[in-house]
Write an enzyme that holds these catalytic residues in place. Structure first.
Site, PDB file in Angstrom:
ATOM      1  N   GLY A  12      -0.801   7.941   1.201  1.00  0.00           N
ATOM      2  CA  GLY A  12      -0.777   8.068   2.648  1.00  0.00           C
ATOM      3  C   GLY A  12       0.533   7.697   3.310  1.00  0.00           C
TER       4      GLY A  12
ATOM      5  N   GLY B  71       2.092   4.795   3.597  1.00  0.00           N
ATOM      6  CA  GLY B  71       2.999   3.935   2.830  1.00  0.00           C
ATOM      7  C   GLY B  71       3.856   4.739   1.869  1.00  0.00           C
TER       8      GLY B  71
ATOM      9  N   TYR C 292     -12.903  -2.886  10.669  1.00  0.00           N
ATOM     10  CA  TYR C 292     -11.567  -2.299  10.535  1.00  0.00           C
ATOM     11  C   TYR C 292     -10.803  -2.394  11.847  1.00  0.00           C
ATOM     12  CZ  TYR C 292      -7.978   1.352  10.371  1.00  0.00           C
ATOM     13  OH  TYR C 292      -6.793   2.041  10.465  1.00  0.00           O
TER      14      TYR C 292
ATOM     15  N   GLY D   3       0.821  -1.217   0.000  1.00  0.00           N
ATOM     16  CA  GLY D   3       0.000   0.000   0.000  1.00  0.00           C
ATOM     17  C   GLY D   3       0.850   1.261   0.000  1.00  0.00           C
ATOM     18  N   ALA D   4       1.900   1.271  -0.834  1.00  0.00           N
ATOM     19  CA  ALA D   4       2.802   2.433  -0.875  1.00  0.00           C
ATOM     20  C   ALA D   4       2.348   3.471  -1.891  1.00  0.00           C
ATOM     21  CB  ALA D   4       4.223   1.967  -1.177  1.00  0.00           C
TER      22      ALA D   4
END
Ligand code: NDP
Length: 315
Positions: A13, A15, A190, A9-10
């Site tokens: 945000g 990442g 979550y 997830g880079a």
């Protein structure tokens, strides 16, 4: 040689900010493990990351097949693996109905926990083989899973119960789509997934730290109120959440600052201790934080491990 780090997830945000912080030092090659190849490539370019210090590789954590394919592709690249950062996450606070991964798991727990569970288990072999002095596996946690804090007590609270929903496959067909077997609630799913992340880190530590020398850690980087994580929240929330965190809770951190914090857990020699949940004071100094009762329950961690192994096909 340069260190070699995989960050899931880079493409946005935390990442992305971490990838940038590491790539800029010139001491790291960052493998950006992302579901949207083009988005990640564009994000790296507009963040000004030096081209020779990153590679984008496709990974969709919402598919176990994709996780296995990613591991194969990574191995074929013949890069060593020195640090793995499990960072990607989805958050669906306003969803009325559950949605599911390719394998039929409720999407928040399926992506944030089960996808990363399989990924870290498979890549542990690669971490073992690295000759890098500080090999680490980091799973990003969250304060929302800590019911021993104020923020962790905002309802709905995380609660894994006896894991009956997870054991039932989390597929909403005949069984529940929630870990504790309850009614679907996207915000709770979550939070539950983040508790799973923190329990998994500790179980990895117990099972593998001594034998492999790899350090396992989790962290809460602060409230990064402007990331894409809140994209599915209602507009009024997105407007008010950043100033609320800045001026009321004072828990706000910028993406850049949070990225520096996670980059520290990746590379700082003083943060190499295993089994730790790192947090930062308002003056940005790191400390070993306490986890809530449930997020540090060793028996639950063991049970979660066993059920998760079955679901991802490792047992
Ligand atoms: P973002 O939404 O900005 O980033 C999440 C990343 O995860 C994106 O790159 C997204 O990809 C990726 N992702 C989502 N689903 C998948 C998937 N199926 N396969 C691969 N990648 C996927 O959120 P943040 O940066 O805020 O979140 C990063 C981490 O920080 C999470 O673990 C979150 O729990 C944690 N965290 C965040 C806090 C905050 O205040 N924001 C506080 C505490 C912890 P794409 O770009 O394609 O959407």
């Amino acid at each position: 040689r340069k260190g070699s780090v995989i960050i899931t997830g880079a493409s946005s945000g935390l990442g992305l900010a971490t990838a940038k912080a590491l790539a800029e030092t010139g001491k790291w090659h960052v493998i950006m493990a992302c579901r949207n190849f083009l988005k990640a490539e564009k994000a790296a370019r507009s963040a000004g990351m030096p081209k020779e210090n990153y590679t984008v590789m496709h990974l969709d954590l919402a598919s176990l097949e994709s996780v296995r394919q990613f591991v194969d592709t990574f191995r074929r690249s013949e890069r060593p693996l020195d640090v793995l950062v499990c960072n990607a996450a989805v958050y669906q606070p306003t969803a009325k109905e559950p949605t599911f991964t390719a394998d039929g798991f409720e999407i928040s727990v399926g992506t944030n926990h089960l996808g990363h569970f399989l990924l870290s288990r498979l890549l542990l072999d690669d971490l073992k083989q690295s000759d890098y002095p500080n090999r680490r596996c980091i799973i990003v946690g969250s304060i929302t899973g800590n019911t021993n804090t104020l923020a962790g007590n905002v309802p709905p609270k995380a609660n894994l119960g006896d894991l009956r929903g997870l054991a039932g496959g989390l597929n909403g067909v005949g069984t529940s789509s929630m870990i504790d077997g309850g009614e679907f609630d996207g915000a709770k799913a979550y939070k539950d997934s983040k508790v799973c992340n923190m329990l998994t880190m500790q179980e990895l530590h117990r099972r593998f730290h001594e034998e492999t020398g790899v350090s396992f850690a989790s962290l809460y980087p602060g409230c990064i109120a402007e990331t894409g994580l809140f994209r599915e929240h209602i507009p009024l929330f997105r407007l008010l959440f950043p100033p609320f965190q800045k001026y009321i809770t004072k828990g706000y951190v910028s993406e850049a600052e949070a990225g520096k914090r996670l980059a520290q857990v990746v590379s700082d020699p003083s943060l190499s201790k295993s089994g730790v949940y790192w947090s930062w004071n308002n003056n940005s100094s790191s400390f070993e934080n306490q986890l809530s009762k449930e997020a540090s329950d060793a028996e639950k961690a063991r049970k979660l491990w066993e059920v998760s192994e079955k679901l991802v096909g490792l047992a």
